[in-house]
Design a protein around this motif. Structure first.
Motif: not given
Ligand code: ACO
Length: 330
Positions: A246-247, A249-259, A266-274, A306-313
């Motif tokens: 997960e380190k 990954i630059s961005w996580l885009i989860p389904h926007q069902a409920n904050l 987010a708690k399950r991806f502890e290395h991804l800043p909020s 930027a080149q090489g950056e990753r998005v996880l959706l």
């Protein structure tokens, strides 16, 4: 021969103008802004005008994606539309989008994977392109959820909004390589989110209308638990399959069902800043299949990668269905 990798080379989205706020909902059902914000993180959602449909919103998003890809509609070979609110049971919304875009060379089909439609389309488009069958595939995820939302049912009507997103997936050009997509389904839990009538099990009748069977019915808190678990598992499956953490990954885009679902993820991806978890839920609510694509389009417009950056959706919905994908900027 070097295999061509499928890339998202253009994105687009469309949101209707009319805003339905929590204050508006307070006048329609017994609820409060405070309850909705605390339980869902939503403040407003968009509602399509009577003359706007899934196909027209999808075509507008598609037009924007095609423009952003720098190609023309007649270069599109195939159109995939994910929706649970098609204009008609038949003909397909894909055919209506094809007509609206003037994409005369394109074939097309609808895909029904509810809120998880976007990752399902990504994998299909990737397969079409990487197999060499098609060069340019337009994926469209569009919903007019207001047409199947019961505005007398406070447990669902606060959640849903309308909107559309689209991407051009191509073998050529620069963009976001679709590195991996992982999908899942569990029909054992089909009854957790369902529109009971209108299909062949319960065709439309005066009785189904009187019993309000043509609306979304959802076992909210059951769905909540599965949503968090399934989205986490499919994200981790994707990362493991690619041998990355997960380190990377630059961005996580989860389904926007409920904050609260997003926060639990987010708690399950502890290395991804909020601040690297992209959210639109506050302003658009749950737009089902469209949600991840709308967020991806907004993210790319706001902060190009930027080149090489990753998005996880990742997305999750009725079926049950779920999926995740990793995109890497080339
Ligand atoms: N305003 C005030 N009170 C309400 C409202 C409302 N709008 N809605 C429900 N309540 C009440 C309930 O009646 C219940 O009252 P009770 O305790 O007296 O019986 C209480 O609030 C708690 O209800 P819950 O359903 O347990 O509330 P919860 O905290 O689970 O939140 C919600 C409900 C927002 C629906 C949540 O469960 C959720 O987001 N679930 C997941 C939805 C999802 O992910 N869907 C994805 C797929 S959707 C698709 O595919 C189309």
């Amino acid at each position: 021969m070097k295999k061509s990798r499928a890339k998202i080379v253009g994105t687009g989205s469309y949101l209707p103008h009319r805003i339905l706020s929590n204050q508006d909902l307070e006048k329609m059902v017994e609820t409060s802004d405070e309850w909705i914000v605390t339980r869902t993180g939503m403040r407003e959602r968009r509602i399509a005008a009577p003359e706007e449909f899934t196909s027209t919103m999808g075509a507008e998003a598609g037009k924007r994606a095609i423009a952003s890809a720098g190609i023309s509609a007649d270069q599109i070979d195939f159109i995939l539309v994910a929706t649970l609110t098609p204009d008609y049971i038949f003909p397909s919304t894909a055919c209506l989008v094809q007509q609206a875009l003037g994409a005369k060379r394109a074939s097309g089909v609808d895909v029904q994977a509810a809120c998880a439609g976007f990752p399902y389309l990504l994998l299909m488009a990737k397969s079409f392109v990487e197999s060499g069958i098609y060069k340019n595939v337009l994926i469209v995820a569009a919903e007019k959820l207001s047409s199947i939302t019961n505005y007398r049912d406070r447990s669902t009507c606060i959640l849903f909004g309308d909107g559309a997103s689209a991407c051009v997936v191509s073998a050529e050009g620069e963009g976001l390589e679709i590195e991996s997509v992982c999908l899942g389904a569990d029909g054992e839990l089909a009854d957790l989110i369902v529109m009971p009538a209108g299909g062949c099990r319960l065709p439309a009748s005066q009785q189904t209308v009187a019993e309000e069977q043509h609306y979304i019915k959802m076992a909210g808190s059951e769905v909540f638990k599965h949503a968090v678990r399934r989205m986490e598992a499919s994200c981790k499956e994707c990362l493991e399959g690619l041998g990355i953490s997960e380190k990377e990954i630059s961005w996580l885009i989860p389904h926007q069902a409920n904050l609260r679902i997003i926060d639990a993820m987010a708690k399950r991806f502890e290395h991804l800043p909020s601040d690297r978890i992209f959210k639109t839920v506050e302003k658009y609510g749950n737009t089902s299949a469209s949600s991840v694509g709308i967020a991806l389009d907004e993210l790319l417009r706001r902060s190009p990668l930027a080149q090489g950056e990753r998005v996880l959706l990742t997305a999750f919905g009725a079926g049950l269905t779920w999926g995740a994908g990793v995109l890497r900027a080339t």
